[in-house]
Design a protein around this motif. Structure first.
Motif, PDB file in Angstrom:
ATOM      1  N   TYR A 212     -12.934 -28.837 134.277  1.00  0.00           N
ATOM      2  CA  TYR A 212     -13.436 -27.662 133.556  1.00  0.00           C
ATOM      3  C   TYR A 212     -14.343 -26.912 134.505  1.00  0.00           C
TER       4      TYR A 212
ATOM      5  N   HIS B  23     -11.492 -44.872 118.831  1.00  0.00           N
ATOM      6  CA  HIS B  23     -12.683 -45.603 119.285  1.00  0.00           C
ATOM      7  C   HIS B  23     -12.695 -46.996 118.691  1.00  0.00           C
TER       8      HIS B  23
ATOM      9  N   GLU C 208      -8.181 -39.336 117.318  1.00  0.00           N
ATOM     10  CA  GLU C 208      -9.065 -39.989 116.337  1.00  0.00           C
ATOM     11  C   GLU C 208      -8.803 -39.486 114.912  1.00  0.00           C
TER      12      GLU C 208
ATOM     13  N   SER D 119     -16.996 -42.643 125.037  1.00  0.00           N
ATOM     14  CA  SER D 119     -17.112 -41.209 124.773  1.00  0.00           C
ATOM     15  C   SER D 119     -17.240 -40.431 126.076  1.00  0.00           C
ATOM     16  N   GLY D 120     -16.541 -39.328 126.144  1.00  0.00           N
ATOM     17  CA  GLY D 120     -16.684 -38.440 127.283  1.00  0.00           C
ATOM     18  C   GLY D 120     -15.840 -38.803 128.487  1.00  0.00           C
ATOM     19  N   CYS D 121     -14.970 -39.819 128.356  1.00  0.00           N
ATOM     20  CA  CYS D 121     -14.180 -40.214 129.513  1.00  0.00           C
ATOM     21  C   CYS D 121     -12.870 -39.427 129.607  1.00  0.00           C
ATOM     22  N   GLY D 122     -12.682 -38.464 128.737  1.00  0.00           N
ATOM     23  CA  GLY D 122     -11.553 -37.550 128.906  1.00  0.00           C
ATOM     24  C   GLY D 122     -10.337 -37.848 128.050  1.00  0.00           C
ATOM     25  N   LYS D 123     -10.497 -38.603 126.994  1.00  0.00           N
ATOM     26  CA  LYS D 123      -9.343 -38.943 126.152  1.00  0.00           C
ATOM     27  C   LYS D 123      -8.768 -37.700 125.466  1.00  0.00           C
ATOM     28  N   SER D 124      -9.660 -36.928 124.887  1.00  0.00           N
ATOM     29  CA  SER D 124      -9.176 -35.715 124.210  1.00  0.00           C
ATOM     30  C   SER D 124      -8.565 -34.749 125.223  1.00  0.00           C
ATOM     31  N   THR D 125      -9.199 -34.666 126.366  1.00  0.00           N
ATOM     32  CA  THR D 125      -8.671 -33.804 127.414  1.00  0.00           C
ATOM     33  C   THR D 125      -7.266 -34.240 127.801  1.00  0.00           C
TER      34      THR D 125
HETATM   35  N1  LIG Z   1     -13.863 -27.077 126.674  1.00  0.00           N
HETATM   36  C1  LIG Z   1     -14.586 -27.773 127.572  1.00  0.00           C
HETATM   37  N2  LIG Z   1     -15.308 -27.103 128.476  1.00  0.00           N
HETATM   38  C2  LIG Z   1     -16.055 -27.778 129.394  1.00  0.00           C
HETATM   39  N3  LIG Z   1     -16.109 -29.106 129.478  1.00  0.00           N
HETATM   40  C3  LIG Z   1     -15.406 -29.834 128.605  1.00  0.00           C
HETATM   41  C4  LIG Z   1     -14.604 -29.202 127.581  1.00  0.00           C
HETATM   42  N4  LIG Z   1     -14.012 -30.169 126.860  1.00  0.00           N
HETATM   43  C5  LIG Z   1     -14.427 -31.338 127.374  1.00  0.00           C
HETATM   44  N5  LIG Z   1     -15.257 -31.158 128.421  1.00  0.00           N
HETATM   45  C6  LIG Z   1     -15.877 -32.213 129.252  1.00  0.00           C
HETATM   46  O1  LIG Z   1     -14.864 -33.047 129.737  1.00  0.00           O
HETATM   47  C7  LIG Z   1     -15.237 -34.406 129.649  1.00  0.00           C
HETATM   48  C8  LIG Z   1     -14.237 -35.167 128.824  1.00  0.00           C
HETATM   49  O2  LIG Z   1     -14.293 -34.700 127.488  1.00  0.00           O
HETATM   50  P1  LIG Z   1     -13.324 -35.237 126.355  1.00  0.00           P
HETATM   51  O3  LIG Z   1     -13.620 -34.463 125.121  1.00  0.00           O
HETATM   52  O4  LIG Z   1     -11.933 -35.187 126.854  1.00  0.00           O
HETATM   53  O5  LIG Z   1     -13.800 -36.745 126.195  1.00  0.00           O
HETATM   54  P2  LIG Z   1     -13.394 -37.814 125.082  1.00  0.00           P
HETATM   55  O6  LIG Z   1     -13.022 -39.031 125.803  1.00  0.00           O
HETATM   56  O7  LIG Z   1     -12.416 -37.239 124.148  1.00  0.00           O
HETATM   57  O8  LIG Z   1     -14.768 -38.033 124.348  1.00  0.00           O
HETATM   58  P3  LIG Z   1     -15.001 -38.435 122.819  1.00  0.00           P
HETATM   59  O9  LIG Z   1     -14.658 -39.865 122.704  1.00  0.00           O
HETATM   60  O10 LIG Z   1     -16.469 -38.195 122.614  1.00  0.00           O
HETATM   61  O11 LIG Z   1     -14.137 -37.542 121.982  1.00  0.00           O
HETATM   62  C9  LIG Z   1     -16.629 -34.426 129.051  1.00  0.00           C
HETATM   63  O12 LIG Z   1     -17.539 -34.569 130.097  1.00  0.00           O
HETATM   64  C10 LIG Z   1     -16.780 -33.092 128.416  1.00  0.00           C
HETATM   65  O13 LIG Z   1     -18.098 -32.644 128.481  1.00  0.00           O
END
Ligand SMILES: Nc1ncnc2c1ncn2[C@@H]1O[C@H](COP(=O)(O)OP(=O)(O)OP(=O)(O)O)[C@@H](O)[C@H]1O
Ligand SMILES: [Mg+2]
Lengths: 263, 293
Positions: free
Chosen positions: A23, A212, A181, A48-54
């Motif tokens: 990003y 999770h 999730e 959390s925050g390891c990029g799963k949603s990404t």
């Molecule tokens: N739209 C965005 N713009 C900037 N940074 C982003 C955006 N979406 C996610 N990030 C960053 O990318 C990283 C991964 O985010 P992501 O949401 O993929 O994590 P996650 O594993 O799904 O977390 P969670 O379990 O909390 O849902 C995080 O550091 C987050 O801050």
């Protein structure tokens, strides 16, 4: 030679290789490799925050909606190069459906919620009513809503809304369903219902589900990919069948992470 | 020693609160006093002439010594038609601009367009009127004289309403533009479907609120319509006929109005206050409901 070209025993519907996502200048995923077997459920777990949603949103190119999101690497879906410029997103998103953490029905009637995507995908009008009923039956919602199809979808309970969203995604007859999730915003009972529905989907489609809840992953899925933050970006530290990952993890990180769900 | 009082006065928060309360009540009182004053001034007309004659009298001859006539129908028609025309013309254009700003153009251009709309919103109406007189009126005159007309009023006023309505519509559309786009994209819906099947219907109450606010502005607008509408007291037979609005009527006659005539003007002013007040209140209600839904 022809023998070699037969589909392998585990036929992979998604192949991800060397995937990097950032990003702006901040990396979110680095060098992700993963294969997703057809007609199985694959869990994506990790802190959390390891990029799963990404990761999930790369698979149907929802990352395109984030203006400064850069994606590189290879994602192959059934022979299609998902990340290529020429990839037909309309078709891709019909074949790769998605359910979000927060139920996201449109602020329309239940019927319009179901109808709109079908219309946009040019499903013949004569088939639409049948598909709506069938999809709502699939998620066990038909009997609950058949008398109020023209009432606002926002009036449904959270669990019903999520099932509606599931039905809406399924109505397009996707080959892969991405679930981020899907149960975590629901009360335990509704969560269980949705979980049950998803577990039954494997006969028909491939599911990739972020969770999770390791117990849920263990109960529900066939394969697990453990994501972990390494050097400032998420990556897959362990992937394999549920039994392998939970009983016999290869990496230290994964074994520590799954330890909580054991015994 | 007066511990309790010195306490409340030495607390800066408390002092600020009191000052704000005082300022708020002063402005509230002033508005109330103005309305009461207008009502007081209008009372003789309402009592001696009566509402029915405002619509029943055939003519507007307020200064006649022998038989004054107070038929307001032409002015009511003028204000109503100018407002209706301007709102009808401005609404689609404003909604298109809001959709453009919120969904179609890149962020930097959207920012620029928003500032432009805000700027347009702040241009004094006399400037719009002047522009209308030099640009719009001659064009209409070349087509259908005399130029100063209902149509000129509608065109100039609609231009003034576009920013008012567009800014409200943009706020209503922005509410959940991001979430909506994601949900819709995941189903393969394209931007057209997101905008016209989802976002605009969903924002319809907010947009309606903006339209009513625009209508309130149109009803009360004076300077621009005085300049471009021609100000002839008649119920217009076509778009090209000159008209006089209630506001223009007040502006033009107040300097020499006395006694009964003056009171009638105040009565029409009271009507303006009621109509705009109603429109603004309805706009609030609609926008608030929209935000909650
Ligand atoms: N739209 C965005 N713009 C900037 N940074 C982003 C955006 N979406 C996610 N990030 C960053 O990318 C990283 C991964 O985010 P992501 O949401 O993929 O994590 P996650 O594993 O799904 O977390 P969670 O379990 O909390 O849902 C995080 O550091 C987050 O801050
Ligand atoms: Mg997430």
């Amino acid at each position: 030679m022809t023998n070699r070209e037969q589909p392998a025993a585990t036929d992979n519907v998604l192949t991800i290789d060397g995937l990097n996502v950032s990003y702006g200048k901040v990396p979110a995923l680095r060098d992700v490799r993963l294969t997703v077997p057809r007609h199985q459920i694959t869990a994506v777990v990790g802190p959390s925050g390891c990029g799963k949603s990404t990761f999930l949103s790369v698979l149907n190119r929802l990352t395109d909606l984030v203006p400064d999101c850069r994606v590189s690497g290879r994602v192959e879906f059934d022979g299609i190069d998902v990340l290529s410029r020429g990839c037909d997103l309309f078709a891709l998103r019909r074949r790769v459906g998605m359910v979000f953490q927060k139920p996201n029905p449109f602020a329309l009637s239940i019927r319009r919620n179901m109808e709109l995507p079908l219309r946009e995908h040019r499903v013949p009008a004569t088939e639409i009513d049948g598909i709506i009923e069938c999809s709502l039956r699939d998620v066990g919602l038909w009997d609950e809503v058949k008398d109020r199809l023209d009432k606002s979808a926002l009036k449904l309970s959270g669990g019903q809304q999520q099932r509606l969203c599931l039905a809406r995604a399924l109505s397009l007859d996707p080959e892969v369903l991405l679930c981020d999730e899907p149960c975590s915003a629901l009360d335990p009972l509704s969560g269980e219902i949705v979980e049950d529905l998803i577990s039954r989907l494997r006969e028909r489609i491939t599911v990739v589900i972020v969770t999770h809840n390791l117990a849920q992953a263990r109960r529900l899925t066939d394969n697990v990919a453990v994501f972990w933050q390494q050097n400032g970006a998420g990556t897959v530290v362990e992937a394999g069948s549920v039994d392998d990952v939970f009983e016999n993890p290869q990496s230290e990180i994964a074994s520590a992470y799954v330890a909580g769900s054991r015994g | 020693m007066k511990p309790s009082r010195s306490n409340s006065w030495s607390d800066p928060d408390r002092r600020l609160e009191l000052a704000l309360r005082a300022a708020a009540s002063v402005s509230g009182c002033v508005v109330l006093l103005i309305v009461l004053f207008v009502l007081w001034q209008a009372l003789p007309a309402l009592r001696d002439i009566g509402l029915p004659r405002f619509v029943a009298d055939a003519d507007w001859r307020p200064t006649s010594d022998t038989q004054p006539q107070f038929g307001m129908l032409p002015m009511l028609a003028g204000s109503g038609l100018v407002t209706l025309g301007a709102v009808l013309l401005a609404t689609p254009l404003a909604v298109f601009s809001a959709v453009l700003v919120e969904f179609y153009v890149p962020r930097s251009v959207a920012w620029l367009l928003r500032r432009l709309l805000e700027l347009l919103n702040g241009v004094p109406s006399v400037v719009f009127g002047f522009w209308g007189l030099v640009v719009v009126v001659p064009l209409i005159n070349a087509w259908q004289p005399p130029g100063q007309s209902l149509l000129a009023g509608v065109l100039v006023l609609s231009l003034m309403l576009i920013p008012t309505i567009a800014l409200s519509a943009a706020v209503a559309l922005r509410d959940d533009a991001g979430d909506l786009a994601r949900s819709a994209a995941a189903l393969g819906l394209d931007r057209g479907a997101v905008v016209w099947s989802l976002a605009v219907p969903r924002a319809s109450r907010g947009i309606g609120g903006g339209v009513l606010l625009g209508a309130a502005r149109a009803v009360g607008e004076t300077m621009a319509v005085v300049i471009v509408c021609g100000n002839i007291v008649q119920v217009p037979a076509s778009l090209f006929d000159p008209v006089r609005t209630i506001t223009a009527n007040i502006a033009m006659e107040m300097s020499y109005a006395t006694a009964g005539h003056r009171s009638v003007l105040f009565a029409t002013g009271l009507l303006l206050i009621l109509v705009t007040g109603f429109l603004v209140a309805a706009s609030r209600l609609l926008s608030r409901r929209g935000a909650r839904a």
